[in-house]
Motif scaffolding. Structure first.
Motif, PDB file in Angstrom:
ATOM      1  N   GLY A   2       0.407   3.652  -2.933  1.00 22.39           N
ATOM      2  CA  GLY A   2      -0.653   4.401  -2.251  1.00 22.39           C
ATOM      3  C   GLY A   2      -1.513   5.208  -3.194  1.00 22.39           C
ATOM      4  O   GLY A   2      -2.741   5.246  -3.080  1.00 22.39           O
ATOM      5  N   HIS A  29     -11.361  -0.218  -3.625  1.00 20.54           N
ATOM      6  CA  HIS A  29     -10.546  -0.418  -2.424  1.00 20.54           C
ATOM      7  C   HIS A  29     -10.701   0.760  -1.469  1.00 20.54           C
ATOM      8  O   HIS A  29     -10.818   0.600  -0.250  1.00 20.54           O
ATOM      9  CB  HIS A  29      -9.082  -0.594  -2.842  1.00 20.54           C
ATOM     10  CG  HIS A  29      -8.169  -0.821  -1.682  1.00 20.54           C
ATOM     11  ND1 HIS A  29      -7.463   0.218  -1.119  1.00 20.54           N
ATOM     12  CD2 HIS A  29      -7.872  -1.935  -0.978  1.00 20.54           C
ATOM     13  CE1 HIS A  29      -6.753  -0.263  -0.108  1.00 20.54           C
ATOM     14  NE2 HIS A  29      -6.981  -1.558  -0.013  1.00 20.54           N
ATOM     15  N   GLN A  40      -4.323   3.270  -5.696  1.00 16.08           N
ATOM     16  CA  GLN A  40      -5.339   2.366  -5.174  1.00 16.08           C
ATOM     17  C   GLN A  40      -6.649   2.554  -5.925  1.00 16.08           C
ATOM     18  O   GLN A  40      -7.028   3.675  -6.250  1.00 16.08           O
ATOM     19  CB  GLN A  40      -5.582   2.639  -3.698  1.00 16.08           C
ATOM     20  CG  GLN A  40      -4.510   2.022  -2.833  1.00 16.08           C
ATOM     21  CD  GLN A  40      -4.656   2.410  -1.391  1.00 16.08           C
ATOM     22  OE1 GLN A  40      -5.496   3.218  -1.048  1.00 16.08           O
ATOM     23  NE2 GLN A  40      -3.809   1.849  -0.560  1.00 16.08           N
ATOM     24  N   SER A 100       0.833  -1.206   0.000  1.00 16.35           N
ATOM     25  CA  SER A 100       0.000   0.000   0.000  1.00 16.35           C
ATOM     26  C   SER A 100       0.860   1.246   0.000  1.00 16.35           C
ATOM     27  O   SER A 100       0.542   2.237  -0.659  1.00 16.35           O
ATOM     28  CB  SER A 100      -0.899   0.029   1.233  1.00 16.35           C
ATOM     29  OG  SER A 100      -1.696  -1.084   1.259  1.00 16.35           O
TER      30      SER A 100
END
Lengths: 561, 252
Positions: free
Chosen positions: A512, A519, A515, A508
């Motif tokens: 980041g 999600h 995403q 993640s």
């Protein structure tokens, strides 16, 4: 004077103080606090003498003030807990002298504080079921009045009521357990009951269930309610409207009584099968949920409340793996640090007004504040350090106190949690912004080593002090065992879950910004669920309101007669 | 004859729906003295009738008594009038005497329990009358904040309500403890119900207290209890505590 008599004096001194404070508060005014503090100091000194005697000469004795109940024990557990309670109470007393000076009901507050101290001291020294039940029940009642010290505040009393009703709920299983034990053995005395159980653990049964298992289950439920375990926890974070010294006393010396109770009934738990694993599961769920909820709070006292819930979960979990004495060490150390945090929370709020402490953007700190940018190392190397170093330290530390600790499932579980904690620490260190990463990592490992070695040695010392009988210690661990195959599968599953969590975190962080929308929505829904505390508080509130509505409608239908 | 006596006794050691008679009577009586006399003698008449039959208590009586006790304890949480609250708590507590009669062979113990249940309710009846004198009604949520305006009366109220809801070391605590403990091994469902009733009492007691003593106060100037009266109430509460430990507590 015998130590048994001194134990009684230690428990009764705060009661004398309460009476004196109540009678002289009109005449002495604010100076009445001196009486209370003096008595608290004397109580602590005498409790320390009792503990010192127990450590040096051993502790084993009892004194009875009544016919069939009113027994006080002089044993390692009571002497240790009495000193802790008296010590925390003394600190809270001293802190309250100035903190409560502007509040109405100053004398009443100190009188209640004294009665609460006396009640807790009686609870830990109780040598029979009735004395224990009296103290157990009274703790909830007194806490209600301490939390509702401000009689003008409806909200303080509302949440104090939540506490009281949860505690009363927790009293009842203990009453039922007492009834079962008295009927089976014909005595209220705890040492006598424990002796009977040791002689013939499976002599009595109810509904086809062996008595020790049934009693242990009931005792565990009582401990869950007292120690804010999941589903019985909603009162804990909401009792912050009470005075800060009361929060400190509550978090440091009252909620952890669940751990004490399980230790007190250790001679019953050793003759059970399958109870302690359930205790472990409840503790684990509580620890996870409490810690998760803590992270979403923006109120320091509420955050501390959930932190306590997580810690209590861990303490109950320790009992669940058979590490009873470790739970006592945990409740003492948690009591000390959480009490300190509560008493310092006002200072933290004051400091936050000057500096909010919100981390600044990385680019801003690099360009404007000229702080060094984060230094990155090869992640495989860091992952290897993260996983290998903690386990090496843990195994080395435990080898100091016992060679065959790998034979005990409980010890393996605790090692596992220690490993996760250590790895998490190094993992977090790796992600920190620093110019000299190796220095920070080394210091972290050093701190971790000191904590682990200290924790291991002290908990071993607690083991020897509280349960000097090696065979009994083994019996406790044996009662906590589950099948080897099931245990191995569980440990493997949890390891996979945790490592997957780390990989996911790493992934993640790397991706980041990329995403997916789905999600993101899922994450937001989860965050909403956690920030609303799983809607449990709303659910309980609605349930209580529905009951009140039904009660009122019934009254109307039946014509109020 | 036995069944008829039990039904008549059900008026005095209240069994639903006969319990409605007591509450209707208690509601009509406004004199504190008459209320106190009622609270004192009502369950004792019931006990005298039941003990006169001299037979084991039928199972249906115990079931009905448990239902009555739970029903009135539950209904008490929705009440706001002090007089009604006393009637409901008395009904709930006295109904449990049927259970006590099953588990205790000694009738004097059960008579003591009945007196233990009645005594704090008698004190609350007196306090309720004092509230009516001052405010025109003894009603929760009507004035609130008594702890600000009437600190002595609030203190006494707290003590009395604690005694009613069977907090330790009052005689009621030992009566409840003995009943739950004695029924747990042989009649677990009964023990659970009695424990539930005990829990509901706490809820009802706290709601009454919160409605009376908690709040900012409305600034009404009314006289507090006199110092002498406060000492008398306190002395009775202390006697109850000592009696709890020495009498009902010693019987456990």
């Amino acid at each position: 004077m015998t130590m048994e008599k001194l134990v009684v004096i230690v428990a009764l001194l705060p009661l004398v103080s309460a009476v004196l404070v109540q009678l002289s508060s009109g005449r002495l005014g604010r100076r009445v606090a001196r009486v209370s503090v003096t008595f608290a100091a004397v109580t602590f000194s005498l409790a320390a003498v009792v503990l010192a005697t127990a450590v040096v000469h051993g502790a084993s004795g009892q004194i009875s003030l009544g016919h069939s109940w009113g027994i006080f024990l002089f044993d390692p557990l009571s002497s240790l807990m009495a000193t802790v309670i008296a010590g925390i109470s003394l600190i809270v007393h001293i802190y309250s002298v100035r903190y409560m000076a502007e509040e109405p009901g100053y004398g009443r507050f100190f009188a209640l504080l004294d009665i609460m101290t006396a009640t807790l001291l009686v609870m830990v020294a109780a040598g029979d079921l009735i004395t224990l039940l009296i103290a157990w029940h009274l703790t909830g009642v007194l806490l209600y009045f301490l939390l509702g010290q401000d009689t003008r505040s409806h909200s303080a009393h509302r949440y104090a009521f939540w506490t009281l009703i949860t505690y009363r709920f927790g009293d009842l299983p203990l009453v039922l357990a007492a009834g079962l034990l008295y009927h089976a053995y014909g005595t209220w005395s705890l040492p006598a009951i424990f002796s009977h159980i040791a002689d013939g653990p499976v002599v009595h049964s109810l509904f086809g269930l062996p008595l020790p298992g049934l009693v242990a289950g009931l005792v565990a439920v009582a401990a869950f309610a007292r120690s804010a375990q999941f589903l019985l926890h909603t009162w804990l974070p909401y009792t912050m409207a009470g005075p800060t010294p009361v929060s400190a006393l509550m978090h440091a010396g009252i909620v952890n009584a669940g751990g004490f109770l399980i230790n007190r009934f250790a001679p019953v738990f050793v003759h059970t099968q399958g109870v302690l694993p359930w205790v472990f599961v409840v503790g684990l769920v509580t620890a996870l949920i409490g810690s998760t909820l803590m992270l979403t709070q923006n109120d320091i006292k509420k955050s501390l409340g959930y932190s306590t819930m997580g810690q209590m979960g861990f303490m109950i979990m320790e009992c669940g793996v058979g590490a009873f004495s470790l739970a006592i060490f945990h409740l003492i150390s948690h009591g000390l640090f959480k009490g300190t945090l509560f008493l310092g929370s006002g200072g933290a709020i004051n400091a936050a007004r000057k500096d909010d402490g919100v981390p600044k953007d990385e680019l801003y700190t690099f360009v404007v504040e000229r702080r060094p940018a984060r230094v990155r190392r090869p992640w495989i190397l860091m992952a290897a350090i993260t996983l290998a170093v903690p386990v090496t330290i843990l195994v080395a530390a435990h080898s100091l106190v016992g060679q065959n600790f790998f034979q005990e499932q409980g010890a393996v579980v605790l090692l596992f949690f220690g490993w996760v904690t250590g790895a998490q620490l190094i993992f977090a260190t790796y992600r920190m912004r620093t110019g000299n990463l190796w220095r920070l990592v080394t210091l972290s490992i050093l701190s971790f080593t000191v904590v682990v070695v200290g924790y291991t040695l002290i908990s071993h010392a607690f083991d020897l002090f509280l349960y000097p009988n090696e065979a009994f210690r083994q019996q406790i661990y044996a009662a906590a065992n589950i099948g080897v195959l099931r245990f191995d599968i569980l440990v493997g599953l949890v390891t996979v879950l945790i490592v997957a969590g780390w990989v996911l975190t790493y992934y993640s962080e790397q991706n980041g910004s990329r995403q997916g929308e789905h999600h993101g929505r899922l994450w937001l829904a989860f965050y909403a669920l956690v920030s609303r505390e799983f809607y449990l508080t709303d659910l309980f509130t609605r349930f209580a309101r529905a009951l009140l509505t039904v009660a009122t409608r019934l009254n109307v239908w039946l014509g109020w007669v | 004859m036995g069944a008829l006596t039990y039904w008549i006794a059900g008026l005095f050691m209240p069994l639903f729906p006969l319990s409605m008679a007591f509450n209707a009577l208690f509601g009509r009586v406004r004199s504190a003295t008459v209320r106190i006399i009622l609270l004192l003698i009502w369950p004792q008449i019931g006990l005298t009738l039941v003990l006169a039959v001299n037979r084991p208590i039928p199972h249906w009586c115990v079931l009905l008594a448990l239902f009555t006790s739970a029903l009135y304890a539950f209904r008490a949480i929705g009440l706001r009038e002090v007089g009604q609250w006393i009637g409901y708590l008395a009904t709930s507590a006295w109904a449990l005497l049927w259970v006590a009669l099953v588990v205790h062979t000694d009738p004097s113990t059960v008579r003591l329990y009945a007196f233990a249940f009645s005594l704090p309710l008698m004190l609350l009846a007196l306090l309720g009358a004092r509230l009516e004198e001052r405010f025109g009604a003894a009603y929760t949520g009507l004035y609130g904040g008594l702890s600000q305006a009437l600190p002595r009366m609030s203190g006494v109220l707290v003590g009395v309500i604690l005694a009613i809801v069977a907090a330790p070391l009052f005689p009621t605590f030992f009566a409840m403890l003995a009943t739950v403990a004695a029924t747990t091994p042989t009649m677990p469902a009964t023990a659970l119900t009695v424990a539930g009733v005990w829990l509901l009492w706490s809820w009802a007691g706290v709601r009454l207290l919160q409605g009376l003593i908690v709040g900012p106060g409305n600034g009404t100037k009314v006289p507090d209890l006199s110092l002498a009266a406060t000492w008398v109430y306190t002395a009775v509460l202390v006697i109850m505590l000592v009696g709890g430990v020495l009498l009902t507590g010693d019987l456990i």
